[in-house]
Design a protein around this motif. Structure first.
Motif, PDB file in Angstrom:
ATOM      1  N   UNK A 213       2.354   2.216   5.032  1.00 53.03           N
ATOM      2  CA  UNK A 213       1.772   1.312   4.177  1.00 53.03           C
ATOM      3  C   UNK A 213       1.846   1.891   2.650  1.00 53.03           C
ATOM      4  N   UNK A 214       1.751   1.096   1.585  1.00 52.87           N
ATOM      5  CA  UNK A 214       1.645   1.251   0.412  1.00 52.87           C
ATOM      6  C   UNK A 214       0.689   0.458  -0.516  1.00 52.87           C
ATOM      7  N   UNK A 215       0.230   1.032  -1.683  1.00 51.11           N
ATOM      8  CA  UNK A 215      -0.368   0.036  -2.733  1.00 51.11           C
ATOM      9  C   UNK A 215      -0.065   0.848  -4.178  1.00 51.11           C
ATOM     10  N   UNK A 216      -0.669   0.454  -5.070  1.00 52.81           N
ATOM     11  CA  UNK A 216      -0.517   0.931  -6.203  1.00 52.81           C
ATOM     12  C   UNK A 216      -2.130   1.126  -7.154  1.00 52.81           C
ATOM     13  N   UNK A 217      -2.108   2.079  -7.785  1.00 52.03           N
ATOM     14  CA  UNK A 217      -3.375   2.289  -8.547  1.00 52.03           C
ATOM     15  C   UNK A 217      -3.051   1.493  -9.852  1.00 52.03           C
ATOM     16  N   UNK A 218      -4.155   1.766 -10.795  1.00 53.18           N
ATOM     17  CA  UNK A 218      -4.375   0.981 -12.279  1.00 53.18           C
ATOM     18  C   UNK A 218      -3.269   1.583 -13.013  1.00 53.18           C
ATOM     19  N   UNK A 219      -2.900   2.911 -12.817  1.00 55.62           N
ATOM     20  CA  UNK A 219      -1.791   3.662 -13.613  1.00 55.62           C
ATOM     21  C   UNK A 219      -0.457   3.528 -13.162  1.00 55.62           C
TER      22      UNK A 219
ATOM     23  N   UNK B  33      -7.729  11.061 -12.199  1.00 59.57           N
ATOM     24  CA  UNK B  33      -6.802  10.725 -13.379  1.00 59.57           C
ATOM     25  C   UNK B  33      -5.473  11.468 -13.288  1.00 59.57           C
ATOM     26  N   UNK B  34      -5.344  12.642 -12.763  1.00 57.14           N
ATOM     27  CA  UNK B  34      -4.100  13.372 -12.440  1.00 57.14           C
ATOM     28  C   UNK B  34      -3.309  12.911 -11.103  1.00 57.14           C
ATOM     29  N   UNK B  35      -3.850  12.116 -10.411  1.00 55.45           N
ATOM     30  CA  UNK B  35      -3.083  11.570  -9.225  1.00 55.45           C
ATOM     31  C   UNK B  35      -3.894  12.285  -8.049  1.00 55.45           C
ATOM     32  N   UNK B  36      -4.537  13.109  -7.989  1.00 60.04           N
ATOM     33  CA  UNK B  36      -5.157  13.864  -6.878  1.00 60.04           C
ATOM     34  C   UNK B  36      -6.121  12.804  -6.198  1.00 60.04           C
ATOM     35  N   UNK B  37      -6.383  13.224  -4.879  1.00 61.21           N
ATOM     36  CA  UNK B  37      -7.151  12.073  -4.088  1.00 61.21           C
ATOM     37  C   UNK B  37      -8.192  12.814  -3.410  1.00 61.21           C
ATOM     38  N   UNK B  38      -9.483  12.429  -3.920  1.00 58.94           N
ATOM     39  CA  UNK B  38     -10.675  12.830  -3.300  1.00 58.94           C
ATOM     40  C   UNK B  38     -11.419  12.090  -1.999  1.00 58.94           C
ATOM     41  N   UNK B  39     -11.719  12.514  -1.287  1.00 59.68           N
ATOM     42  CA  UNK B  39     -12.350  11.678  -0.058  1.00 59.68           C
ATOM     43  C   UNK B  39     -13.709  11.053  -0.397  1.00 59.68           C
ATOM     44  N   UNK B  40     -13.801   9.916  -0.169  1.00 64.64           N
ATOM     45  CA  UNK B  40     -15.160   9.334  -0.256  1.00 64.64           C
ATOM     46  C   UNK B  40     -15.873   9.127   0.930  1.00 64.64           C
TER      47      UNK B  40
END
Length: 165
Positions: free
Chosen positions: A19-25, A93-100
């Motif tokens: 699967x894929x998606x895009x973010x605002x950047x 902002x740097x593209x890293x991912x943090x779990x919510x």
């Protein structure tokens, strides 16, 4: 004449980009159910660069993914089909991912598809094993609040796909 271009994904962490998606950047965010990861990449003039980050969800068969570009944050939610759950991550902002968080749908749900409303306020998961659709509200902090589960078809009847507006 239509021309198609195959764009390779560099340093992909597993065997099955899914699967894929895009973010605002305009970063590309991809799942891999083979190793249950979510990975973000930069795009530069149609070329995939990176990865920025790759995280393991700790769940089984992380497949479908949806994203929101809300005024609060860039968030992605992935269906963990083998675990009957959803994983949520904030894209920094740097593209890293943090779990919510990890949000249960139910053992045996076989939540095989996701959709999100255009305004990013609700996530829907199509549960093939139950024949239902679960509805979650996206909270301001990115966590999901379960709202309801709606019966759609007979359980395990081959229910496929979901769309939202």
């Amino acid at each position: 004449m239509v021309t198609h271009k195959i764009i390779p994904i560099p340093d992909f962490p597993g065997p099955v980009p899914f699967g894929f998606t895009f973010d605002s950047r305009e970063r590309l965010v991809v799942t891999d159910p083979g190793v249950s990861t979510i990975t973000s990449y930069d795009l530069d003039d149609g070329v995939v660069e990176g990865p920025n980050a790759s995280v393991e969800t700790g769940q089984a068969a992380t497949c479908w993914i949806v994203g929101t570009k809300s005024r609060y944050a860039d968030l992605v939610y992935a269906a963990n089909t083998g675990s009957g759950s959803l994983s949520g991550f904030r894209i920094q902002r740097d593209g890293s991912l943090s779990e919510v968080g990890v949000f249960p749908v139910g053992d045996g749900a076989l939540n095989i598809d996701l959709a999100m409303t255009r305004d990013g306020r609700f996530v829907y998961t199509q549960n093939g094993g139950f024949g239902t659709v679960s509805i979650f509200r996206v909270r301001r902090d990115g966590t999901l609040a379960f709202i309801d589960e709606i019966d759609v078809v007979e359980p395990a009847s081959g229910f496929q796909g979901i769309a939202a507006w």
